[in-house]
Design a protein around this motif. Structure first.
Motif, PDB file in Angstrom:
ATOM      1  N   VAL A  96       0.864  -1.178   0.000  1.00  8.69           N
ATOM      2  CA  VAL A  96       0.000   0.000   0.000  1.00  8.69           C
ATOM      3  C   VAL A  96       0.901   1.230   0.000  1.00  8.69           C
ATOM      4  O   VAL A  96       1.661   1.449   0.942  1.00  8.69           O
ATOM      5  CB  VAL A  96      -0.941   0.018   1.215  1.00  8.69           C
ATOM      6  CG1 VAL A  96      -1.806   1.276   1.189  1.00  8.69           C
ATOM      7  CG2 VAL A  96      -1.829  -1.225   1.226  1.00  8.69           C
ATOM      8  N   CYS A 134       1.594   5.332  -0.212  1.00 11.23           N
ATOM      9  CA  CYS A 134       1.016   6.658   0.016  1.00 11.23           C
ATOM     10  C   CYS A 134       1.514   7.579  -1.089  1.00 11.23           C
ATOM     11  O   CYS A 134       2.694   7.950  -1.124  1.00 11.23           O
ATOM     12  CB  CYS A 134       1.416   7.194   1.387  1.00 11.23           C
ATOM     13  SG  CYS A 134       0.676   8.801   1.759  1.00 11.23           S
ATOM     14  N   PHE A 147      -3.456  10.519  -1.684  1.00 11.20           N
ATOM     15  CA  PHE A 147      -4.281   9.316  -1.634  1.00 11.20           C
ATOM     16  C   PHE A 147      -3.394   8.089  -1.446  1.00 11.20           C
ATOM     17  O   PHE A 147      -2.171   8.138  -1.645  1.00 11.20           O
ATOM     18  CB  PHE A 147      -5.136   9.165  -2.903  1.00 11.20           C
ATOM     19  CG  PHE A 147      -4.344   9.012  -4.165  1.00 11.20           C
ATOM     20  CD1 PHE A 147      -3.989   7.756  -4.646  1.00 11.20           C
ATOM     21  CD2 PHE A 147      -3.953  10.127  -4.897  1.00 11.20           C
ATOM     22  CE1 PHE A 147      -3.265   7.607  -5.826  1.00 11.20           C
ATOM     23  CE2 PHE A 147      -3.232   9.991  -6.074  1.00 11.20           C
ATOM     24  CZ  PHE A 147      -2.881   8.730  -6.530  1.00 11.20           C
ATOM     25  N   LEU A 148      -4.029   6.986  -1.036  1.00 12.29           N
ATOM     26  CA  LEU A 148      -3.349   5.702  -0.913  1.00 12.29           C
ATOM     27  C   LEU A 148      -3.591   4.894  -2.178  1.00 12.29           C
ATOM     28  O   LEU A 148      -4.661   4.994  -2.797  1.00 12.29           O
ATOM     29  CB  LEU A 148      -3.871   4.946   0.310  1.00 12.29           C
ATOM     30  CG  LEU A 148      -3.692   5.641   1.661  1.00 12.29           C
ATOM     31  CD1 LEU A 148      -4.429   4.880   2.759  1.00 12.29           C
ATOM     32  CD2 LEU A 148      -2.223   5.783   2.025  1.00 12.29           C
ATOM     33  N   TYR A 149      -2.622   4.061  -2.507  1.00  8.81           N
ATOM     34  CA  TYR A 149      -2.673   3.358  -3.788  1.00  8.81           C
ATOM     35  C   TYR A 149      -2.174   1.928  -3.614  1.00  8.81           C
ATOM     36  O   TYR A 149      -1.205   1.680  -2.908  1.00  8.81           O
ATOM     37  CB  TYR A 149      -1.808   4.105  -4.810  1.00  8.81           C
ATOM     38  CG  TYR A 149      -1.489   3.347  -6.068  1.00  8.81           C
ATOM     39  CD1 TYR A 149      -0.265   2.706  -6.232  1.00  8.81           C
ATOM     40  CD2 TYR A 149      -2.397   3.279  -7.115  1.00  8.81           C
ATOM     41  CE1 TYR A 149       0.048   2.020  -7.396  1.00  8.81           C
ATOM     42  CE2 TYR A 149      -2.096   2.602  -8.283  1.00  8.81           C
ATOM     43  CZ  TYR A 149      -0.871   1.972  -8.414  1.00  8.81           C
ATOM     44  OH  TYR A 149      -0.576   1.296  -9.569  1.00  8.81           O
ATOM     45  N   ALA A 203     -11.399  -3.061  -1.391  1.00  7.49           N
ATOM     46  CA  ALA A 203     -10.844  -1.734  -1.135  1.00  7.49           C
ATOM     47  C   ALA A 203     -11.195  -1.241   0.267  1.00  7.49           C
ATOM     48  O   ALA A 203     -10.340  -0.680   0.978  1.00  7.49           O
ATOM     49  CB  ALA A 203     -11.348  -0.748  -2.186  1.00  7.49           C
ATOM     50  N   LEU A 245      -8.397  -0.576   3.108  1.00  9.43           N
ATOM     51  CA  LEU A 245      -8.229   0.756   3.691  1.00  9.43           C
ATOM     52  C   LEU A 245      -8.378   0.715   5.206  1.00  9.43           C
ATOM     53  O   LEU A 245      -7.588   1.322   5.943  1.00  9.43           O
ATOM     54  CB  LEU A 245      -9.253   1.721   3.090  1.00  9.43           C
ATOM     55  CG  LEU A 245      -9.218   3.160   3.617  1.00  9.43           C
ATOM     56  CD1 LEU A 245      -7.844   3.782   3.412  1.00  9.43           C
ATOM     57  CD2 LEU A 245     -10.303   4.005   2.959  1.00  9.43           C
ATOM     58  N   TYR A 267      -5.295  -1.000   6.650  1.00 10.02           N
ATOM     59  CA  TYR A 267      -4.099  -0.143   6.586  1.00 10.02           C
ATOM     60  C   TYR A 267      -4.150   0.932   7.661  1.00 10.02           C
ATOM     61  O   TYR A 267      -3.142   1.211   8.323  1.00 10.02           O
ATOM     62  CB  TYR A 267      -4.009   0.492   5.203  1.00 10.02           C
ATOM     63  CG  TYR A 267      -2.819   1.409   5.045  1.00 10.02           C
ATOM     64  CD1 TYR A 267      -1.552   0.895   4.768  1.00 10.02           C
ATOM     65  CD2 TYR A 267      -2.949   2.792   5.186  1.00 10.02           C
ATOM     66  CE1 TYR A 267      -0.452   1.728   4.634  1.00 10.02           C
ATOM     67  CE2 TYR A 267      -1.861   3.630   5.055  1.00 10.02           C
ATOM     68  CZ  TYR A 267      -0.620   3.093   4.785  1.00 10.02           C
ATOM     69  OH  TYR A 267       0.473   3.924   4.665  1.00 10.02           O
ATOM     70  N   ALA A 299      -3.552   8.719   7.732  1.00  8.20           N
ATOM     71  CA  ALA A 299      -4.073   7.638   6.891  1.00  8.20           C
ATOM     72  C   ALA A 299      -5.597   7.618   6.863  1.00  8.20           C
ATOM     73  O   ALA A 299      -6.205   7.342   5.826  1.00  8.20           O
ATOM     74  CB  ALA A 299      -3.535   6.292   7.369  1.00  8.20           C
ATOM     75  N   MET A 343      -8.634   5.851  -0.871  1.00  5.07           N
ATOM     76  CA  MET A 343      -7.919   4.684  -1.376  1.00  5.07           C
ATOM     77  C   MET A 343      -8.248   4.475  -2.857  1.00  5.07           C
ATOM     78  O   MET A 343      -9.420   4.523  -3.249  1.00  5.07           O
ATOM     79  CB  MET A 343      -8.291   3.437  -0.575  1.00  5.07           C
ATOM     80  CG  MET A 343      -7.878   2.108  -1.195  1.00  5.07           C
ATOM     81  SD  MET A 343      -6.106   1.805  -1.188  1.00  5.07           S
ATOM     82  CE  MET A 343      -5.828   1.446   0.549  1.00  5.07           C
ATOM     83  N   LEU A 387      -7.633   1.603  -5.758  1.00  7.16           N
ATOM     84  CA  LEU A 387      -7.239   0.209  -5.923  1.00  7.16           C
ATOM     85  C   LEU A 387      -7.333  -0.176  -7.395  1.00  7.16           C
ATOM     86  O   LEU A 387      -8.302   0.174  -8.072  1.00  7.16           O
ATOM     87  CB  LEU A 387      -8.136  -0.697  -5.082  1.00  7.16           C
ATOM     88  CG  LEU A 387      -7.790  -2.192  -5.025  1.00  7.16           C
ATOM     89  CD1 LEU A 387      -6.392  -2.407  -4.459  1.00  7.16           C
ATOM     90  CD2 LEU A 387      -8.814  -2.941  -4.182  1.00  7.16           C
TER      91      LEU A 387
END
Length: 542
Positions: free
Chosen positions: A416, A418, A422-424, A447, A451, A454, A463, A468, A470
């Motif tokens: 995961v 950052c 956004f998170l990817y 997803a 999320l 995480y 966070a 997120m 995905l």
């Protein structure tokens, strides 16, 4: 409440599904709008303006292939049956299929449809521009996706939008959205723009503002449209007619008692069961409840009666100590005979698994109708319904196990990323379960699980405030990937700005994309364009 209104709810399974869609079909509802002049933009009297218009005419129902739409179709279907109204029901998976189905049925001269009901689709696109219907065709839109396309809102002749009871809507003023321009343009405009204005003979024209600021202004004014669980808790308690008067269900799936805690999103993330410490805490909970290891490894239905009777009370008593405040929740149950028992939550998982079953090669319409038949409450269909739902729940358990394994893999391998705003995360091409995640609803479940996991395990304090994104391989032959975005878990609304961001990123980079889903936050991207697409997305959201 709707439970006594139609046959579709007599079993109790649907009572807490698609609450807002169920409310829209009640006869005596009135729409509450913040601005009275806007009342004629939406249907205010469901019975007179919607249902009475369908009487004595054949109706075309086009429904999105999801669980909310399925349950709404069942309720509407029972009402149409009771009044002998002929209808044709066609499920669709995306915008292209919606167009194809409409044109296919509109070309049939023998049975022309003048009333089209769109369930969970069509609300956030310009339906008149996309389908270009004849003047005598009317669309009735029952859609939970927000925001509505403003062309649908301001079209008072052929587009009728049905909202849920009590929903308030802030619609921008007409002049704030559509503005008139004189044929004389500002000196800064290019000569091409000036020539375009001359071609329309200097007449004023209407233009939609497309700048990001006005879009966000509209989005920020929307009220929350997802109802609190607390608003239906009283109905849950009142309508549950079982030997257990508490009306509570444990926030776990019925896979195996200990495995329930591992594979369910809530308990897995609370305990962080992918770590040694999390496993230790889970075993401590089981030990304090006094459940032997042999019993804990069995399915709940196979445990000794002593544990089955008392386990819910034990869990509730120990919940504060282990931080499991939401381990139980209000729900409905239905039971057929002495064996088959379903909770509403299990039915949701089962229905989704039936519709999105990748192993089933039958057409989408067949799978949708199979799931629809499983909701029948007629005595003749009880056995087949029980069998279909049970098979769907079995497949849903396998999906949930695959989701947990994929989440654990992401967390353990630190995949995961950052990306700033956004998170990817991206599912590998060689993943054995990648085929399961090619469907939007299942990918969305993954997803949300990822999320939450995480955020529970990350040291990054920001966070919880990051969305997120995905990605999963979709079609290796065509070289495409499916991209899905979900809002941060810190937000308590269903607002999702990623759909618009996806569109802008694709336009900016000229990435080859296909926006075919009814949910704007799901988009198909060429795999080789993925890099520049995410670079642009990061820049837009920064």
């Amino acid at each position: 409440f709707y439970a006594g209104k139609t046959e579709a709810l007599k079993g109790g399974v649907l009572s807490c599904l698609c609450w807002s869609i169920h409310q829209r079909l009640e006869n005596h509802w009135c729409l509450v709008l913040r601005h009275l002049p806007l009342a004629n933009m939406f249907i205010a009297n469901i019975r007179r303006e919607f249902y009475s218009a369908l009487l004595y005419q054949r109706v075309l129902i086009i429904a999105a292939a999801d669980c909310d739409s399925l349950c709404s179709c069942k309720i509407l279907q029972s009402m149409l049956h009771s009044d002998n109204i002929g209808y044709t029901l066609v499920p669709v998976s995306g915008l292209q299929e919606l167009e194809r189905v409409y044109f296919e049925y509109s070309d049939q001269a023998s049975r022309k449809f003048k009333n089209i009901v769109l369930i969970n689709c069509g609300g956030n696109i310009n339906i008149m521009e996309v389908l270009q219907p004849e003047e005598d065709v009317t669309f009735y839109i029952i859609d939970s996706h927000r925001p509505f396309d403003l062309d649908n809102v301001f079209n008072q002749d052929q587009v009728k939008i049905i909202l849920m009871e009590g929903e308030t809507v802030d619609i921008p003023d007409f002049d704030d959205i559509f503005r008139q321009e004189e044929d004389e343009e500002d000196g800064s405009n290019s000569e091409d723009d000036h020539s375009n204005n001359e071609e329309i003979d200097g007449s004023p024209r209407k233009r939609i503002k497309t700048d990001t600021l006005s879009k966000r202004r509209w989005l920020q004014k929307r009220d929350k449209y997802v109802l609190d669980v607390s608003t239906i808790q009283g109905h849950v308690m009142r309508l549950n007619r079982t030997s257990d008067e508490s009306g509570l269900s444990v926030n776990c799936m019925k896979i195996g008692f200990e495995n329930d805690f591992c594979y369910s999103l809530y308990t897995a993330c609370k305990f962080r069961v992918w770590t040694m410490k999390g496993k230790k805490n889970l075993h401590e909970l089981l030990a304090e409840m006094g459940i032997p290891v042999k019993q804990a490894m069995q399915k709940f239905s196979s445990m000794d009666m002593e544990y089955k009777i008392n386990v819910k009370e034990w869990i509730e008593n120990l919940a504060p100590k282990f931080g499991l405040a939401d381990i139980t929740f209000g729900s409905f149950r239905t039971q057929f005979g002495y064996k088959t028992k379903f909770t509403a939550a299990d039915a949701v998982y089962g229905l989704i698994a039936i519709i999105e079953d990748m192993e089933n090669t039958r057409p989408l319409s067949d799978k949708f109708l199979e799931a629809l038949d499983s909701l029948s409450s007629e005595v003749l269909y009880i056995r087949s319904k029980s069998k279909t739902l049970s098979e769907g729940i079995r497949k849903a358990k396998l999906q949930q196990i695959a989701i947990f394994k994929q989440v654990r893999n992401f967390i353990d391998m630190r995949q995961v990323v950052c990306a700033g705003p956004f998170l990817y995360a991206c599912i590998d091409e060689g993943s054995p379960d990648k085929k399961i995640f090619c469907k939007p609803t299942t990918l969305g479940k993954l997803a949300r699980f990822l999320l939450t996991a995480y955020v529970a395990s990350s040291r990054n304090k920001l966070a919880a405030s990051l969305p997120m994104v995905l990605v999963t391989p979709l079609d290796t032959d065509r070289g495409t990937s499916l991209v899905l975005g979900i809002p941060p878990i810190a937000e308590d609304t269903a607002r999702n700005f990623l759909g618009r961001a996806f569109e802008q990123a694709a336009e900016k980079t000229k990435a080859r994309t296909l926006h075919d889903c009814f949910d704007s936050s799901i988009i198909e991207v060429k795999t080789e364009d993925r890099g520049k697409f995410f670079d642009a997305l990061s820049a837009l959201l920064a």
